[in-house]
Scaffold this motif. Structure first.
Motif, PDB file in Angstrom:
ATOM      1  N   LEU A   1       0.893  -1.273   0.354  1.00 28.20           N
ATOM      2  CA  LEU A   1      -0.043  -0.295  -0.595  1.00 28.20           C
ATOM      3  C   LEU A   1       0.650   1.576  -0.119  1.00 28.20           C
ATOM      4  N   SER A   2       2.074   1.570   0.596  1.00 28.36           N
ATOM      5  CA  SER A   2       3.004   2.810   1.025  1.00 28.36           C
ATOM      6  C   SER A   2       3.940   2.662  -1.383  1.00 28.36           C
ATOM      7  N   ARG A   3       3.797   1.653  -1.197  1.00 32.88           N
ATOM      8  CA  ARG A   3       4.536   2.044  -2.610  1.00 32.88           C
ATOM      9  C   ARG A   3       3.746   1.957  -3.747  1.00 32.88           C
ATOM     10  N   ARG A   4       2.095   2.070  -3.718  1.00 36.78           N
ATOM     11  CA  ARG A   4       1.454   1.893  -4.951  1.00 36.78           C
ATOM     12  C   ARG A   4       0.363   3.514  -4.004  1.00 36.78           C
ATOM     13  N   LEU A   5       0.575   4.035  -3.191  1.00 36.26           N
ATOM     14  CA  LEU A   5       0.116   5.612  -2.488  1.00 36.26           C
ATOM     15  C   LEU A   5       1.658   6.754  -2.379  1.00 36.26           C
ATOM     16  N   THR A   6       2.199   5.788  -2.584  1.00 36.66           N
ATOM     17  CA  THR A   6       3.666   6.962  -3.155  1.00 36.66           C
ATOM     18  C   THR A   6       3.767   6.966  -4.657  1.00 36.66           C
ATOM     19  N   ARG A   7       3.709   5.996  -5.542  1.00 33.69           N
ATOM     20  CA  ARG A   7       3.500   6.123  -7.087  1.00 33.69           C
ATOM     21  C   ARG A   7       2.228   7.202  -7.403  1.00 33.69           C
ATOM     22  N   LYS A   8       1.335   7.319  -6.624  1.00 37.49           N
ATOM     23  CA  LYS A   8       0.443   7.889  -6.660  1.00 37.49           C
ATOM     24  C   LYS A   8      -0.060   9.739  -5.984  1.00 37.49           C
ATOM     25  N   GLY A   9       2.281  10.056  -5.677  1.00 41.89           N
ATOM     26  CA  GLY A   9       2.091  11.572  -5.330  1.00 41.89           C
ATOM     27  C   GLY A   9       1.959  11.573  -3.259  1.00 41.89           C
ATOM     28  N   PHE A  10       1.660  10.442  -2.920  1.00 44.47           N
ATOM     29  CA  PHE A  10       1.450  11.075  -1.726  1.00 44.47           C
ATOM     30  C   PHE A  10       2.754  10.795  -1.103  1.00 44.47           C
ATOM     31  N   GLU A  11       3.004  11.401  -0.017  1.00 48.06           N
ATOM     32  CA  GLU A  11       4.345  10.956   1.238  1.00 48.06           C
ATOM     33  C   GLU A  11       3.697  10.356   2.159  1.00 48.06           C
ATOM     34  N   VAL A  12       4.234   8.730   2.024  1.00 52.07           N
ATOM     35  CA  VAL A  12       3.637   7.591   2.884  1.00 52.07           C
ATOM     36  C   VAL A  12       4.367   7.734   4.215  1.00 52.07           C
ATOM     37  N   VAL A  13       4.249   7.868   5.870  1.00 53.68           N
ATOM     38  CA  VAL A  13       4.846   7.322   6.980  1.00 53.68           C
ATOM     39  C   VAL A  13       3.975   6.501   7.730  1.00 53.68           C
ATOM     40  N   MET A  14       4.781   5.801   8.171  1.00 55.13           N
ATOM     41  CA  MET A  14       4.480   4.197   8.971  1.00 55.13           C
ATOM     42  C   MET A  14       4.625   3.953   9.786  1.00 55.13           C
ATOM     43  N   ALA A  15       3.772   3.773  10.527  1.00 59.35           N
ATOM     44  CA  ALA A  15       3.866   2.597  11.766  1.00 59.35           C
ATOM     45  C   ALA A  15       3.077   1.604  11.841  1.00 59.35           C
TER      46      ALA A  15
END
Length: 128
Positions: free
Chosen positions: A17-31
């Protein structure tokens, strides 16, 4: 760049999910658990939180309640993610304070629509 906090304990789901969101232009931080989500929400000031509801340490239900009870994080939209797809699961997510709900496995197009709707509600424009 719009920052999303992804709270997910399953490494494979988190990575995908983080890779897919990053490809859509979002900055993803995780917990990886509910306790980390509370700390990350304070430290990272995300525009939106994707919250798995079945988490270790503090589950997503309680983490969401705490986020919504804290004045510094209460306005951050939370989309609850769960493998449970019954109407009562949706109602339980909303009762815990989630602004919306989606099921797993994630349908990315549907989730992106929900993310966009929540961000627009907050006055944040995104091109995804």
């Amino acid at each position: 760049m719009v920052r999303i906090l992804l709270v997910e304990d399953n490494e494979m789901n988190r990575d995908m999910l983080s890779r897919r969101l990053t490809r859509k232009g979002f900055e993803v931080v995780m917990a990886v658990d509910g306790a980390e989500s509370l700390e990350a929400a304070q430290a990272q000031a995300p525009a939106l939180i994707l919250m798995d509801m079945s988490l270790p340490v503090i589950d997503g239900w309680e983490a969401t309640r705490r986020l919504k009870a804290d004045a510094t994080t209460a306005a951050i939209p939370v989309i609850g993610l769960t493998a449970h797809a019954m109407a009562e699961d949706r109602d339980r997510c909303l009762a815990a304070g989630c602004d919306d709900y989606d099921t797993k496995p994630v349908d990315l197009a549907r989730l992106l629509e929900k993310i966009q709707a929540q961000l627009q509600r907050c006055g944040i424009a995104v091109d995804s």
